[in-house]
Each structure stands twice: as C-alpha cells, then as structure tokens.
Design a protein around this motif. Structure first.
Motif, PDB file in Angstrom:
ATOM      1  N   GLY A  74     -10.030  -3.124   1.642  1.00 40.00           N
ATOM      2  CA  GLY A  74      -8.959  -2.858   1.765  1.00 40.00           C
ATOM      3  C   GLY A  74      -7.880  -2.406  -0.346  1.00 40.00           C
ATOM      4  N   ILE A  75      -7.518  -1.938  -0.385  1.00 37.25           N
ATOM      5  CA  ILE A  75      -6.404  -1.587  -1.796  1.00 37.25           C
ATOM      6  C   ILE A  75      -6.324  -3.168  -2.190  1.00 37.25           C
ATOM      7  CG2 ILE A  75      -5.059  -1.004  -0.235  1.00 37.25           C
ATOM      8  CD1 ILE A  75      -6.196   0.892  -3.014  1.00 37.25           C
ATOM      9  N   ILE A  76      -5.525  -3.270  -1.751  1.00 36.39           N
ATOM     10  CA  ILE A  76      -4.424  -4.342  -2.261  1.00 36.39           C
ATOM     11  C   ILE A  76      -5.803  -5.833  -2.360  1.00 36.39           C
ATOM     12  CG2 ILE A  76      -2.652  -6.608  -1.624  1.00 36.39           C
ATOM     13  CD1 ILE A  76      -1.814  -3.925  -2.030  1.00 36.39           C
ATOM     14  N   CYS A  91       0.006 -14.421   2.114  1.00 39.58           N
ATOM     15  CA  CYS A  91      -0.619 -13.746   3.121  1.00 39.58           C
ATOM     16  C   CYS A  91      -0.409 -12.511   2.705  1.00 39.58           C
ATOM     17  CB  CYS A  91      -0.816 -14.464   4.347  1.00 39.58           C
ATOM     18  SG  CYS A  91      -1.572 -15.768   4.655  1.00 39.58           S
ATOM     19  N   PHE A  92      -1.439 -11.427   2.321  1.00 41.26           N
ATOM     20  CA  PHE A  92      -1.434  -9.955   2.444  1.00 41.26           C
ATOM     21  C   PHE A  92      -1.242  -9.348   3.362  1.00 41.26           C
ATOM     22  CE2 PHE A  92      -4.741 -10.720  -1.246  1.00 41.26           C
ATOM     23  CZ  PHE A  92      -3.681 -10.523  -2.699  1.00 41.26           C
ATOM     24  N   PHE A 102      -8.569   3.637   0.620  1.00 46.58           N
ATOM     25  CA  PHE A 102      -9.813   2.723   1.456  1.00 46.58           C
ATOM     26  C   PHE A 102     -11.211   3.390   0.722  1.00 46.58           C
ATOM     27  CE2 PHE A 102      -6.322   0.839   3.520  1.00 46.58           C
ATOM     28  CZ  PHE A 102      -6.533  -0.641   3.832  1.00 46.58           C
ATOM     29  N   MET A 103     -11.261   5.168   0.792  1.00 44.58           N
ATOM     30  CA  MET A 103     -12.268   5.038   0.943  1.00 44.58           C
ATOM     31  C   MET A 103     -12.796   4.702  -0.706  1.00 44.58           C
ATOM     32  SD  MET A 103     -12.170   9.197   2.296  1.00 44.58           S
ATOM     33  CE  MET A 103     -12.703   9.757   1.068  1.00 44.58           C
ATOM     34  N   THR A 113       0.971  -1.001  -0.572  1.00 39.31           N
ATOM     35  CA  THR A 113      -0.360   0.269  -0.098  1.00 39.31           C
ATOM     36  C   THR A 113       1.146   1.229  -0.235  1.00 39.31           C
ATOM     37  OG1 THR A 113      -1.823  -0.724   0.692  1.00 39.31           O
ATOM     38  CG2 THR A 113      -1.982   1.387   1.198  1.00 39.31           C
ATOM     39  N   ARG A 114       2.089   1.634   0.774  1.00 45.43           N
ATOM     40  CA  ARG A 114       2.685   2.212   0.574  1.00 45.43           C
ATOM     41  C   ARG A 114       3.772   2.111  -0.552  1.00 45.43           C
ATOM     42  NH1 ARG A 114       6.639   0.551   4.289  1.00 45.43           N
ATOM     43  NH2 ARG A 114       7.529   0.386   2.604  1.00 45.43           N
ATOM     44  N   ILE A 115       3.643   2.134  -1.048  1.00 49.64           N
ATOM     45  CA  ILE A 115       4.427   2.333  -2.769  1.00 49.64           C
ATOM     46  C   ILE A 115       3.689   2.679  -3.639  1.00 49.64           C
ATOM     47  CG2 ILE A 115       5.404   0.781  -4.639  1.00 49.64           C
ATOM     48  CD1 ILE A 115       6.435  -1.256  -2.836  1.00 49.64           C
ATOM     49  N   ILE A 116       2.056   1.910  -3.321  1.00 55.18           N
ATOM     50  CA  ILE A 116       0.864   2.924  -4.043  1.00 55.18           C
ATOM     51  C   ILE A 116       0.864   4.147  -4.264  1.00 55.18           C
ATOM     52  CG2 ILE A 116      -1.199   2.498  -4.353  1.00 55.18           C
ATOM     53  CD1 ILE A 116      -1.349  -0.231  -4.196  1.00 55.18           C
TER      54      ILE A 116
END
Length: 116
Positions: A98-100, A115-116, A92-93, A70-73
């Motif tokens: 969940g983004i991933i 696992c994510f 997340f909006m 997520t941080r990279i995205i």
C-alpha cells in the motif's frame, strides 16, 4: 487504558524512536539512511521513482501535517515531477503493501491516529 509501545533503534550513532508498527515517531529524525533501513525491512529496494514519492510525501506532510490521499500522489507526481507514474497500479507495484502504508513509513511520517 491505552498502551503505547515504543522501540528505540540505534541508527546513525543515535537512538531513533519507533512505534510498534515500525513508524518513526519524530518526523525530523528521518534521513536517507533511515529510509534505506526501513525499506530493507519492508523488502523494498529503493529506486528513483520510490524517492520521488517519498520526497513528495515528506514535503506534503511538512506543509499540511497530514498524509496525502493516493489520488493526490498520483496526480501531483505525474504532473509536477514528470515521472512514469500514471495511476495507482504503478504505485502498488512500487509499494506492494500500500502506497500510504509503506511509503509513509519509509518517508519517516509518524503513524496517523486515524485510519488510513
């Protein structure tokens, strides 16, 4: 014994293979019509910001064969694409489950065996 369940769905006049959680099994079968169908099942109406994230995830996966964190995205989208994405709250909006999880499913990324 590992039991694998696959579903075949007729889209674009050809059968697409999905796993039990709704992830496309073949990365190269994906197109925008499939993305819209998956998004509809996820109760997401895709807008421009959704598409920027989807295309970023697909590009990242095609190069590295893994999903970005997520941080990279967040960092990549805000710097490279000059969008309103400033933090993970906004992501997340866009993808409430969940983004991933949701974005990767809509982007046609096969589900990771890790696992994510």
């Amino acid at each position: 014994m590992l039991k694998i369940i696959l579903f075949f769905i007729l889209l674009n006049k050809k059968f697409m293979k999905f796993d039990y959680s709704g992830h496309l099994k073949n990365f190269y079968d994906w197109d925008k019509k499939i993305a819209h169908e998956i998004a509809k099942k996820e109760n997401i109406l895709l807008n421009e910001d959704h598409w920027k994230i989807i295309y970023f995830i697909r590009e990242f996966y095609s190069v590295y064969k893994i999903l970005p964190k997520t941080r990279i995205i967040v960092k990549s989208i805000s710097f490279k694409l000059n969008t309103t994405v400033k933090n993970s709250v906004y992501l997340f909006m866009l993808y409430p489950k969940g983004i991933i999880t949701q974005a990767s499913k809509i982007a046609g990324i096969p589900k990771s065996i890790h696992c994510f």
